[in-house]
Design a protein around this motif. Structure first.
Motif: not given
Length: 103
Positions: A93, A65, A45
């Motif tokens: 994510c 992400c 992320l």
């Protein structure tokens, strides 16, 4: 065993360092905030503050992400670490976090 790119991103998260890389053929300037696994696959992320994107990039930057397997030519960069005002929102994510920015 984690990939070399995963380890570079993990180090960047732990030390709040910028990382530039190529993803889907676009140059990205990012600040990784978390790295780990989603459904057993390496994920990162990032807050992308500059560079290119297939969908464009807002002037204020944007959260992204990404599967680490698709990140190429990752390099630590000099400069101040950046984030967004909504950095405290819960992320989806990554299921299993290996490293996350400590605020």
């Amino acid at each position: 065993m984690p990939s070399a790119t995963f380890e570079l991103l993990r180090n960047a998260v732990l030390t709040k360092r910028r990382v530039s890389f190529s993803y889907q053929g676009y140059h990205r300037e990012t600040c990784p905030h978390a790295v780990g696994w989603k459904n057993g696959k390496e994920q990162v992320l990032v807050f992308q503050y500059a560079g290119e994107s297939s969908k464009g990039l807002p002037p204020e930057g944007e959260w992204r992400c990404m599967p680490v397997a698709n990140v190429a030519d990752a390099r630590i960069q000099a400069g101040p670490w950046m984030t967004a005002s909504n950095h405290s929102q819960r992320q989806t994510c990554i299921d299993e976090v290996a490293a996350e920015v400590d605020y």
